[in-house]
Design a protein around this motif. Structure first.
Motif, PDB file in Angstrom:
ATOM      1  N   THR A  97       0.829  -1.212   0.000  1.00  0.00           N
ATOM      2  CA  THR A  97       0.000   0.000   0.000  1.00  0.00           C
ATOM      3  C   THR A  97       0.860   1.257   0.000  1.00  0.00           C
ATOM      4  OG1 THR A  97      -1.695  -1.207   1.250  1.00  0.00           O
ATOM      5  CG2 THR A  97      -1.874   1.182   1.173  1.00  0.00           C
ATOM      6  N   SER A 101       1.288   3.901  -3.072  1.00  0.00           N
ATOM      7  CA  SER A 101       0.852   5.274  -2.821  1.00  0.00           C
ATOM      8  C   SER A 101       1.961   6.275  -3.107  1.00  0.00           C
ATOM      9  CB  SER A 101       0.380   5.402  -1.368  1.00  0.00           C
ATOM     10  OG  SER A 101      -0.714   4.582  -1.109  1.00  0.00           O
ATOM     11  N   GLN A 250      -4.554  11.118   1.989  1.00  0.00           N
ATOM     12  CA  GLN A 250      -5.196   9.951   1.388  1.00  0.00           C
ATOM     13  C   GLN A 250      -4.147   8.939   0.934  1.00  0.00           C
ATOM     14  OE1 GLN A 250      -7.504  11.673  -1.779  1.00  0.00           O
ATOM     15  NE2 GLN A 250      -9.055  12.491  -0.408  1.00  0.00           N
ATOM     16  N   ASP A 253      -5.253   5.369   0.668  1.00  0.00           N
ATOM     17  CA  ASP A 253      -6.418   5.129  -0.190  1.00  0.00           C
ATOM     18  C   ASP A 253      -5.941   5.078  -1.638  1.00  0.00           C
ATOM     19  OD1 ASP A 253      -8.195   5.198   1.960  1.00  0.00           O
ATOM     20  OD2 ASP A 253      -8.314   7.382   1.877  1.00  0.00           O
ATOM     21  N   GLY A 255      -7.199   3.295  -4.181  1.00  0.00           N
ATOM     22  CA  GLY A 255      -8.197   3.006  -5.199  1.00  0.00           C
ATOM     23  C   GLY A 255      -8.558   1.534  -5.226  1.00  0.00           C
ATOM     24  N   PHE A 256      -9.596   1.200  -4.500  1.00  0.00           N
ATOM     25  CA  PHE A 256      -9.984  -0.193  -4.326  1.00  0.00           C
ATOM     26  C   PHE A 256     -10.400  -0.853  -5.646  1.00  0.00           C
ATOM     27  CE2 PHE A 256     -14.012  -2.570  -4.033  1.00  0.00           C
ATOM     28  CZ  PHE A 256     -13.537  -3.769  -3.550  1.00  0.00           C
ATOM     29  N   ASP A 275      -7.181  -1.922   1.120  1.00  0.00           N
ATOM     30  CA  ASP A 275      -8.581  -1.850   0.704  1.00  0.00           C
ATOM     31  C   ASP A 275      -9.088  -3.186   0.170  1.00  0.00           C
ATOM     32  OD1 ASP A 275      -8.971   0.780   1.426  1.00  0.00           O
ATOM     33  OD2 ASP A 275      -8.281   1.567  -0.485  1.00  0.00           O
ATOM     34  N   GLY A 297      -9.975  -1.031   8.450  1.00  0.00           N
ATOM     35  CA  GLY A 297     -10.317   0.238   7.818  1.00  0.00           C
ATOM     36  C   GLY A 297     -10.109   1.427   8.730  1.00  0.00           C
ATOM     37  N   LYS A 300      -6.424   2.206   8.942  1.00  0.00           N
ATOM     38  CA  LYS A 300      -5.994   2.960   7.768  1.00  0.00           C
ATOM     39  C   LYS A 300      -6.358   4.443   7.886  1.00  0.00           C
ATOM     40  CE  LYS A 300      -8.519   3.195   4.218  1.00  0.00           C
ATOM     41  NZ  LYS A 300      -9.390   2.941   3.041  1.00  0.00           N
ATOM     42  N   SER A 301      -7.551   4.732   8.369  1.00  0.00           N
ATOM     43  CA  SER A 301      -7.983   6.123   8.514  1.00  0.00           C
ATOM     44  C   SER A 301      -7.140   6.869   9.539  1.00  0.00           C
ATOM     45  CB  SER A 301      -9.459   6.169   8.919  1.00  0.00           C
ATOM     46  OG  SER A 301     -10.271   5.542   7.946  1.00  0.00           O
ATOM     47  N   ASN A 304      -3.824   7.725   7.950  1.00  0.00           N
ATOM     48  CA  ASN A 304      -4.008   8.850   7.024  1.00  0.00           C
ATOM     49  C   ASN A 304      -4.095  10.177   7.777  1.00  0.00           C
ATOM     50  OD1 ASN A 304      -3.972   7.477   4.569  1.00  0.00           O
ATOM     51  ND2 ASN A 304      -6.161   7.072   4.604  1.00  0.00           N
TER      52      ASN A 304
END
Length: 324
Positions: A97, A101, A250, A253, A255-256, A275, A297, A300-301, A304
């Motif tokens: 990830t 990113s 982000q 994130d 892009g799932f 994701d 999840g 991850k938030s 971020n």
């Protein structure tokens, strides 16, 4: 002596204060009611789709049971977070990830700026409009169609790219079957799809630069490259810093949908990200584990948010533009 007149209140009723229509706040609300109606739409959207779902985030700290519901499920604290951090897949998924990113940010962030600077020096005409159309159009193609185009181009037997390689005397390459190529395929196809649309905000920022600066630079004999470096780039730098901070927020994130559609059993070692892992353990597994997937999840938030705060603080320390 004048008689005392008093207003009698019937038994069982209480006097209710009426709104003072002469109050400035009330008059302002009445005068601008259309604006408040428009504002209510995004406000309701945020409350329903952004804030209300936060109530369900508490199942990350519980052993969620559909029968017991969110409130009735047993509280387990940090159990699911510890399970994820100690899992065999944690380091591989986090590494994939972060690498994807950072690669996407490093490759995708400069190109909209370069495209905006180039378009800014083109005269209005068919050529400029044609370039804008060609670069903007891929953004409006759905991710499913875009992945289908990428797969057709990279097909080892019938793909256009392999046809060209074979015509030049090279061997056909199974691009999507090589895990080491997955990140490059994802990133550069993403750059191709979004570079035109992402440059719009920089074109708008360039339009706000005082033309007198360019006129003075031309009189002094400055070339276009000098004008880009000393006038245009400093002019759009605050916008670029703000977008960089937002993109950093982000970071995890990636892009799932696109990652999932490009995945296959061969490149899974490089394409499995947080994701897609959440989707597999939370929804597509034979026994769905909602609490565990919610904990991942939420993890991850939180990461971020920490990255966003760090980068924003660094921008403040260097006297650059920041979010607050």
């Amino acid at each position: 002596m004048p008689a005392n007149h008093s207003t009698a209140v019937p038994v069982g009723e209480t006097s209710k204060p009426r709104p003072d229509r002469r109050h400035p706040v009330f008059r302002k609300l009445v005068r601008s009611w259309q604006l408040y109606v428009f504002m209510a739409v995004p406000f309701l959207y945020l409350m329903i789709f952004k804030y209300y779902p936060m109530y369900g985030a508490q199942i990350a700290f519980k052993d969620y049971s559909v029968v017991k519901g969110i409130a009735g499920s047993d509280w387990v604290g940090w159990k699911h977070f510890i399970r994820f951090v100690n899992s065999y897949d944690f380091m591989r998924i986090l590494k994939n990830t972060l690498l994807l990113s950072f690669y996407n940010l490093a490759a995708g962030f400069p190109f909209p700026i370069l495209l905006a600077l180039s378009l800014n020096y083109l005269r209005e005409g068919l050529y400029k409009k044609g370039i804008q159309m060609v670069t903007y159009a891929p953004h409006f193609i759905s991710i499913v169609v875009m992945v289908g185009i990428v797969k057709e181009l990279l097909d080892p037997r019938t793909g256009l790219i392999n046809k060209v390689l074979q015509a030049l005397g090279f061997q056909a390459i199974n691009f999507l079957g090589d895990a080491s190529m997955f990140k490059s395929i994802y990133v550069w196809s993403d750059v191709w799809q979004h570079v035109g649309f992402n440059c719009i905000i920089f074109i708008a920022a360039l339009a706000g630069i005082d033309p007198a600066q360019h006129e003075a630079a031309v009189v002094d004999g400055a070339s276009k490259l000098r004008r880009m470096w000393h006038i245009d780039l400093p002019g759009i730098m605050p916008i670029a810093i703000i977008l960089l901070i937002l993109n950093t927020g982000q970071m995890l994130d990636v892009g799932f949908e696109k990652v999932l559609l490009l995945q296959n059993p061969i490149n899974l070692t490089a394409s499995e990200v947080i994701d897609t892992y959440v989707y597999k353990v939370g929804l597509s597994a034979s026994v769905a584990n909602y609490s565990y997937s919610t904990a991942i999840g939420l993890f991850k938030s939180i990461i971020n948010l920490i990255l966003l705060l760090i980068v924003n603080k660094a921008a403040q320390k260097t006297n650059q533009a920041s979010l607050w």
